[in-house]
Design a protein around this motif. Structure first.
Motif, PDB file in Angstrom:
ATOM      1  N   SER A  60     -62.427 -75.286  49.507  1.00 25.80           N
ATOM      2  CA  SER A  60     -62.850 -74.101  48.762  1.00 25.80           C
ATOM      3  C   SER A  60     -62.650 -72.814  49.551  1.00 25.80           C
ATOM      4  CB  SER A  60     -64.318 -74.236  48.353  1.00 25.80           C
ATOM      5  OG  SER A  60     -65.139 -74.365  49.510  1.00 25.80           O
ATOM      6  N   GLU A  61     -62.502 -72.924  50.868  1.00 27.58           N
ATOM      7  CA  GLU A  61     -62.316 -71.742  51.711  1.00 27.58           C
ATOM      8  C   GLU A  61     -60.847 -71.338  51.844  1.00 27.58           C
ATOM      9  OE1 GLU A  61     -63.998 -72.949  55.368  1.00 27.58           O
ATOM     10  OE2 GLU A  61     -66.058 -73.082  54.617  1.00 27.58           O
ATOM     11  N   LEU A  62     -59.938 -72.207  51.428  1.00 25.57           N
ATOM     12  CA  LEU A  62     -58.518 -71.964  51.665  1.00 25.57           C
ATOM     13  C   LEU A  62     -57.997 -70.682  50.997  1.00 25.57           C
ATOM     14  CD1 LEU A  62     -57.088 -75.592  51.476  1.00 25.57           C
ATOM     15  CD2 LEU A  62     -57.356 -74.152  53.503  1.00 25.57           C
ATOM     16  N   PRO A  63     -58.397 -70.363  49.750  1.00 19.55           N
ATOM     17  CA  PRO A  63     -57.892 -69.108  49.174  1.00 19.55           C
ATOM     18  C   PRO A  63     -58.210 -67.887  50.030  1.00 19.55           C
ATOM     19  CG  PRO A  63     -58.826 -70.472  47.451  1.00 19.55           C
ATOM     20  CD  PRO A  63     -59.169 -71.133  48.756  1.00 19.55           C
ATOM     21  N   ASP A  64     -59.437 -67.809  50.556  1.00 20.71           N
ATOM     22  CA  ASP A  64     -59.814 -66.675  51.404  1.00 20.71           C
ATOM     23  C   ASP A  64     -59.054 -66.690  52.726  1.00 20.71           C
ATOM     24  OD1 ASP A  64     -61.569 -65.690  49.512  1.00 20.71           O
ATOM     25  OD2 ASP A  64     -63.313 -66.723  50.371  1.00 20.71           O
ATOM     26  N   LEU A  65     -58.860 -67.889  53.297  1.00 22.00           N
ATOM     27  CA  LEU A  65     -58.130 -67.995  54.563  1.00 22.00           C
ATOM     28  C   LEU A  65     -56.676 -67.568  54.384  1.00 22.00           C
ATOM     29  CD1 LEU A  65     -59.565 -71.414  55.815  1.00 22.00           C
ATOM     30  CD2 LEU A  65     -60.033 -69.151  56.785  1.00 22.00           C
ATOM     31  N   LEU A  66     -56.094 -67.882  53.237  1.00 21.79           N
ATOM     32  CA  LEU A  66     -54.719 -67.469  52.963  1.00 21.79           C
ATOM     33  C   LEU A  66     -54.646 -65.971  52.650  1.00 21.79           C
ATOM     34  CD1 LEU A  66     -53.581 -70.551  50.866  1.00 21.79           C
ATOM     35  CD2 LEU A  66     -52.558 -69.807  53.023  1.00 21.79           C
ATOM     36  N   ALA A  67     -55.629 -65.480  51.896  1.00 19.04           N
ATOM     37  CA  ALA A  67     -55.654 -64.051  51.570  1.00 19.04           C
ATOM     38  C   ALA A  67     -55.741 -63.207  52.834  1.00 19.04           C
ATOM     39  CB  ALA A  67     -56.818 -63.750  50.634  1.00 19.04           C
ATOM     40  N   ALA A  68     -56.514 -63.686  53.815  1.00 18.76           N
ATOM     41  CA  ALA A  68     -56.639 -62.963  55.078  1.00 18.76           C
ATOM     42  C   ALA A  68     -55.319 -62.884  55.830  1.00 18.76           C
ATOM     43  CB  ALA A  68     -57.700 -63.625  55.957  1.00 18.76           C
ATOM     44  N   ARG A  69     -54.381 -63.762  55.455  1.00 15.15           N
ATOM     45  CA  ARG A  69     -53.056 -63.770  56.091  1.00 15.15           C
ATOM     46  C   ARG A  69     -51.993 -63.158  55.181  1.00 15.15           C
ATOM     47  NH1 ARG A  69     -56.243 -67.672  58.106  1.00 15.15           N
ATOM     48  NH2 ARG A  69     -55.895 -68.369  60.275  1.00 15.15           N
ATOM     49  N   GLY A  70     -52.442 -62.496  54.141  1.00 14.06           N
ATOM     50  CA  GLY A  70     -51.523 -61.763  53.288  1.00 14.06           C
ATOM     51  C   GLY A  70     -50.883 -62.565  52.178  1.00 14.06           C
ATOM     52  N   VAL A  71     -51.364 -63.767  51.921  1.00 14.21           N
ATOM     53  CA  VAL A  71     -50.796 -64.598  50.858  1.00 14.21           C
ATOM     54  C   VAL A  71     -51.509 -64.293  49.541  1.00 14.21           C
ATOM     55  CG1 VAL A  71     -50.357 -66.944  50.047  1.00 14.21           C
ATOM     56  CG2 VAL A  71     -50.205 -66.419  52.492  1.00 14.21           C
ATOM     57  N   VAL A  72     -50.748 -63.958  48.525  1.00  9.85           N
ATOM     58  CA  VAL A  72     -51.290 -63.676  47.196  1.00  9.85           C
ATOM     59  C   VAL A  72     -51.129 -64.930  46.342  1.00  9.85           C
ATOM     60  CG1 VAL A  72     -51.094 -62.258  45.125  1.00  9.85           C
ATOM     61  CG2 VAL A  72     -50.669 -61.248  47.379  1.00  9.85           C
ATOM     62  N   LEU A  73     -52.231 -65.472  45.876  1.00  9.80           N
ATOM     63  CA  LEU A  73     -52.182 -66.701  45.089  1.00  9.80           C
ATOM     64  C   LEU A  73     -52.033 -66.393  43.608  1.00  9.80           C
ATOM     65  CD1 LEU A  73     -54.887 -68.964  46.804  1.00  9.80           C
ATOM     66  CD2 LEU A  73     -52.401 -68.974  47.125  1.00  9.80           C
TER      67      LEU A  73
END
Length: 296
Positions: free
Chosen positions: A19-32
């Motif tokens: 459940s934390e992966l979207p935020d972890l990716l967003a922090a690295r500039g990944v737009v889901l």
């Protein structure tokens, strides 16, 4: 980078991390553009295929080797790029890609993604990511409960393997490959399109970019010899065993008597007979900083 994220919540190490992966990716500039949590391989396949058909250029999959096998079967021979988040027990494919089994390293690889075309394997009409097993290891993989993987991690394979090991019986195998054929008695075989089986290389020269399958088996069939084989594999010394058979090839056909189980990247596949082949540069995938060192 725009991407779809699909996570197998059943994977050994997903837990609260998923459940934390979207935020972890967003922090690295990944737009889901899409995010799905699934709890079985069928739904994983469905959502990966749906994302690919919708035109999303990057599909990030969180899961273990079995999840990667499912994703690769959907994405091989397509332009869509696979991103790997290792959440499984063994994470052999992630190691082959130079990510170890580090989630942090895999997440960081999404920041400025390096994309490579790697080889994949194919058994009959199904693609797989990294390795296939025939015989005892395939039987053990099929017997490991998901809950046990969460509790014991890699040790779950030892626990689940005790009964199959005690009951292990040799089978007769006829193997045919590019430059030969042989009939042997054995308890298992490993056929790899990538470098790693567990934490160790299948063979000293196995890579994901040499356009060859790596083959390994032994002809020792007593329980002592089977234990010796697994110990040698754990120490990356299996090619030194006196009864080891190793080679590389583009294609191999395996027929056995009696029929024995096959698994691909830890997922149950079916039974022998089967035809395996390498499919060069079939998968676009994001690799880690150690990719060149691992696959040299």
């Amino acid at each position: 980078m725009h991407a779809a994220l699909i996570v197998n919540a059943h994977s050994g190490r997903s837990g609260k991390t998923a459940s934390e992966l979207p935020d972890l990716l967003a922090a690295r500039g990944v737009v889901l553009d899409a995010f799905k949590m699934v709890d079985n391989e069928r739904d994983l396949r469905k959502h990966v295929k749906r994302a690919r058909k919708s035109g999303i250029g990057h599909i990030i999959v969180g899961g273990g080797d079995g999840s990667m096998a499912t994703a690769v079967d959907v994405l091989a021979k397509h332009e869509t790029v696979l991103g790997v988040l290792p959440l499984g027990t063994g994470n052999s494919f992630a190691r082959t890609l130079g990510l170890d089994d580090s989630l942090e390293k895999a997440l960081d690889a999404m920041v400025h993604p390096r994309i490579e075309c790697v080889d994949v394997g194919r058994v009959n009409r199904t693609y797989f990511a990294n390795f296939a097993t025939i015989g005892l290891s395939a039987e053990i993989a099929a017997d490991v409960p998901h809950r046990l993987k969460r509790v014991l991690g890699a040790a779950s394979y030892v626990a689940a393997g005790l009964v199959p090991f005690a009951k292990a019986r040799p089978f007769r195998a006829k193997i045919s490959w590019d430059h030969g054929n042989e009939t042997i008695e054995t308890v298992q075989m490993v056929i790899a399109s990538g470098r790693f089986f567990g934490h160790q290389p299948v063979a000293p020269d196995s890579t994901a970019v040499n356009h060859r399958l790596a083959f390994f088996t032994t002809t020792g069939v007593s329980h002592l010899e089977i234990m010796r084989m697994y110990l040698a594999m754990g120490l990356a010394l299996q090619d030194k065993l006196p009864d080891a058979i190793t080679f590389s090839t583009r294609e191999i056909v395996v027929k056995t008597k009696p029929k024995v189980p096959i698994s691909i990247d830890g997922n149950a596949f079916g039974e022998t007979p089967a035809r395996f082949r390498i499919v060069p540069r079939a998968l676009h995938v994001i690799v880690g900083p150690d990719f060149d060192a691992v696959n040299r």
